[in-house]
Scaffold this active site. Structure first.
Site, short mmCIF file in Angstrom:
data_model
loop_
_atom_site.label_atom_id
_atom_site.label_comp_id
_atom_site.label_asym_id
_atom_site.label_seq_id
_atom_site.Cartn_x
_atom_site.Cartn_y
_atom_site.Cartn_z
CG ASN A 23 87.98 6.86 -35.74
OD1 ASN A 23 88.46 7.56 -34.85
ND2 ASN A 23 88.71 6.25 -36.64
NE ARG A 93 91.77 15.40 -39.79
CZ ARG A 93 91.55 16.39 -40.64
NH1 ARG A 93 92.28 17.47 -40.54
NH2 ARG A 93 90.63 16.31 -41.54
CB CYS A 117 98.82 14.27 -38.06
SG CYS A 117 97.68 13.26 -38.97
NE ARG A 122 93.94 13.35 -40.96
CZ ARG A 122 93.58 12.61 -39.90
NH1 ARG A 122 94.45 12.41 -38.94
NH2 ARG A 122 92.38 12.13 -39.80
C1 EPZ Z 1 88.59 9.65 -40.19
O1 EPZ Z 1 89.48 10.72 -40.44
C2 EPZ Z 1 89.21 8.86 -39.04
N1 EPZ Z 1 89.32 9.72 -37.86
C3 EPZ Z 1 90.59 8.36 -39.44
O2 EPZ Z 1 91.08 7.56 -38.36
C4 EPZ Z 1 90.43 7.47 -40.67
O3 EPZ Z 1 91.70 7.05 -41.10
C5 EPZ Z 1 89.75 8.28 -41.79
O4 EPZ Z 1 88.48 8.78 -41.32
C6 EPZ Z 1 89.50 7.44 -43.03
O5 EPZ Z 1 88.71 6.32 -42.69
C7 EPZ Z 1 88.22 9.94 -37.11
O6 EPZ Z 1 87.14 9.47 -37.42
C8 EPZ Z 1 88.41 10.78 -35.89
P1 EPZ Z 1 88.79 11.63 -44.28
P2 EPZ Z 1 89.05 11.92 -41.46
O7 EPZ Z 1 88.21 12.98 -44.21
O8 EPZ Z 1 87.59 12.17 -41.33
C9 EPZ Z 1 91.27 13.82 -47.65
C10 EPZ Z 1 92.59 6.87 -36.71
O9 EPZ Z 1 93.73 6.41 -36.67
N2 EPZ Z 1 90.44 14.98 -47.34
O10 EPZ Z 1 87.93 10.48 -44.73
O11 EPZ Z 1 89.98 13.05 -41.25
C11 EPZ Z 1 92.25 13.52 -46.52
O12 EPZ Z 1 93.41 14.31 -46.67
C12 EPZ Z 1 92.25 8.00 -37.66
O13 EPZ Z 1 91.64 6.48 -35.96
C13 EPZ Z 1 90.57 16.14 -48.13
O14 EPZ Z 1 91.35 16.18 -49.08
O15 EPZ Z 1 89.37 11.22 -42.85
C14 EPZ Z 1 92.53 12.06 -46.71
O16 EPZ Z 1 93.51 11.87 -47.70
C15 EPZ Z 1 93.43 8.33 -38.59
N3 EPZ Z 1 89.82 17.22 -47.83
C16 EPZ Z 1 91.19 11.50 -47.24
O17 EPZ Z 1 90.45 12.64 -47.72
C17 EPZ Z 1 88.92 17.22 -46.78
O18 EPZ Z 1 88.24 18.24 -46.58
C18 EPZ Z 1 90.36 10.80 -46.18
O19 EPZ Z 1 90.13 11.71 -45.14
C19 EPZ Z 1 88.82 16.05 -45.99
C20 EPZ Z 1 89.59 14.94 -46.29
#
Ligand code: EPZ
Length: 420
Positions: A23, A93, A117, A122
């Site tokens: 990540n 993603r 997913c 997401r």
């Molecule tokens: C990153 O995903 C990581 N992926 C995820 O790891 C990790 O679980 C996540 O951060 C949280 O730490 C990568 O870095 C490639 P978020 P990301 O945006 O950026 C909501 C793994 O297994 N949200 O912090 O997609 C979202 O739905 C993966 O390595 C919105 O609502 O995570 C979630 O509930 C899985 N609107 C929460 O925020 C948005 O525009 C956290 O998502 C963006 C996010």
């Protein structure tokens, strides 16, 4: 379909080298699109998501090659396309993370709307709201997101949720904007600090990564120097192997780690009865007692990481009492629980929480890994179960773990891969 046949009941012991962080490296690869010259990225893990991101960058016109097993050379000079290939966005993603750099570099981006997913919805609304705050026009139609801008202008942006991806994408779009951008309620993950360092090496002026307020002072151009950057170790892979020691009553040392990146897990392992000794760049986990039940609350960094919640849940199925795990980052991240129940676990999911009643043993079964981290959790459960576990979906595990069965077999596991 790739399958793993896992023989249970074996105790793991020994040392394992932790690979570079998935990540972090995916975002540094996306960030390299903004470089004026060549980027050399070291300690790159040989995982599927890196191979996919290489194809995304090539699809955009960048030249990408392996200098050796763990070193990538990226030359972004010919990047002129503004849309990553649909099939790659569908597959990974994290392709979303090229939006910010492309907006800065070519002032437009078209991306197949990334779906949710198995870990839940997401959306990317926070990313898009950030782009709009910086002056971009966003249109979502026919399953695509179109973002276009004449001149990016600095803005004061408050994130509804400390989204990692949104923080990263907004940072990338603000670097050459006119004026200063502030991101409030920003994500504080270590990977964000890596991106700040990477961009600042290129001549950006970013401060505050790692805190909840990041200030980006727009500059007129980035420096044309070659950048040579080493990726930090993968805290989630490290945590997964630390839990492998606990669930198999073993003794594992994870090497080449940054202990403070995984402090929340270390504290919880000690609470569960593990003996955890922390050195500068390694952590040793010994489990000589029954697993004590504990309560775990998943929160954005530095809270307990959502990416280790499935592996922790699997471990607590064998605790001597009842544990409560609450998932506050992804709404649907308990879908794998049914697979653990098939192995004899006693888990009830209520909304964002899972109540895990410890059982004396798990039994091997045929299970399906729905996603990357749930797959890792099922491997842990299979190694602790009595008998053999047939795990379908190993290809998901390969997205984020480098040769997981080789590393585990070197610690005394017995895992065979079967290609269907
Ligand atoms: C990153 O995903 C990581 N992926 C995820 O790891 C990790 O679980 C996540 O951060 C949280 O730490 C990568 O870095 C490639 P978020 P990301 O945006 O950026 C909501 C793994 O297994 N949200 O912090 O997609 C979202 O739905 C993966 O390595 C919105 O609502 O995570 C979630 O509930 C899985 N609107 C929460 O925020 C948005 O525009 C956290 O998502 C963006 C996010």
């Amino acid at each position: 379909m790739e399958r793993l046949i896992i023989t249970g009941g074996l105790r793991l012991a020994g040392e394992v080298k932790i690979s570079g962080a998935k990540n972090a490296v995916l975002k540094l690869m996306a960030a390299s699109l903004l470089a004026e010259n060549e980027c050399i990225i070291r300690n790159v893990p040989q995982i599927k998501d890196v191979l996919t991101m290489i194809e995304v960058l090539r699809g955009l016109g960048a030249e990408v090659s392996w200098a050796d097993q763990t070193v990538l050379r990226i030359k972004p000079k010919n990047v002129s396309f503004y849309s990553a290939p649909d099939e790659l966005v569908k597959e990974m993603r994290a392709s979303v993370q090229v939006m910010g750099p492309l907006l800065t570099k070519v002032k437009k981006v078209k991306l197949f709307q990334p779906g949710g997913c198995v870990i839940g919805q997401r959306p990317i609304d926070l990313h898009l709201k950030g782009f709009q705050a910086l002056g971009a026009e966003v249109v979502e139609e026919h399953g695509y997101v179109y973002v276009q801008v004449d001149r990016l202008k600095g803005a004061d942006i408050h994130l509804d949720f400390p989204s990692v991806g949104a923080t990263e994408n907004i940072m990338a779009a603000a670097i050459l904007a006119e004026g200063t951008t502030i991101i409030r309620n920003a994500a504080k993950e270590p990977e964000i600090i890596e991106e700040q360092n990477f961009y600042n090496r290129l001549g950006a002026k970013i401060r505050g990564a790692g805190t909840d307020m990041i200030r980006i002072e727009g500059v007129s151009a980035l420096r044309p120097n070659v950048i040579d950057y080493t990726v930090i170790p993968d805290r989630i892979e490290a945590g997964t192997f630390m839990l492998a020691a606990v669930i198999t009553a073993g003794d594992i040392t994870v090497n080449d780690v940054i202990p403070e990146h995984i402090e929340a897990l270390t504290a919880k392992l000690r609470e569960a009865g593990a003996d955890v000794s922390v050195r500068d760049e390694s952590i040793r986990v010994k489990m000589e007692k029954p697993i004590s039940p504990i309560d775990v609350v998943v929160l954005p960094y530095p809270g307990f990481p959502t990416d280790i919640q499935p592996q922790m849940t699997a471990t607590l199925t064998l605790a001597t009492g009842t544990s409560l795990l609450t998932e506050n980052v992804f709404g649907g991240r308990f879908r794998y629980v049914d697979e653990l129940v098939r192995m004899g676990a006693n888990i009830r999911v209520e909304g964002r929480s899972a109540i895990v009643k410890g059982v004396p043993r798990l039994t091997g079964a045929a299970v399906v890994a729905p996603d990357l981290r749930a797959g890792a959790a099922l491997v842990l459960a299979g190694m602790a179960a009595e008998g053999e576990t047939l795990l379908e979906g190993a290809q998901y595990i390969d997205r984020g773990y480098e040769r997981i069965e080789d590393k585990l077999n070197n610690l005394g596991a017995e895992i065979k891969r079967v290609q269907e």
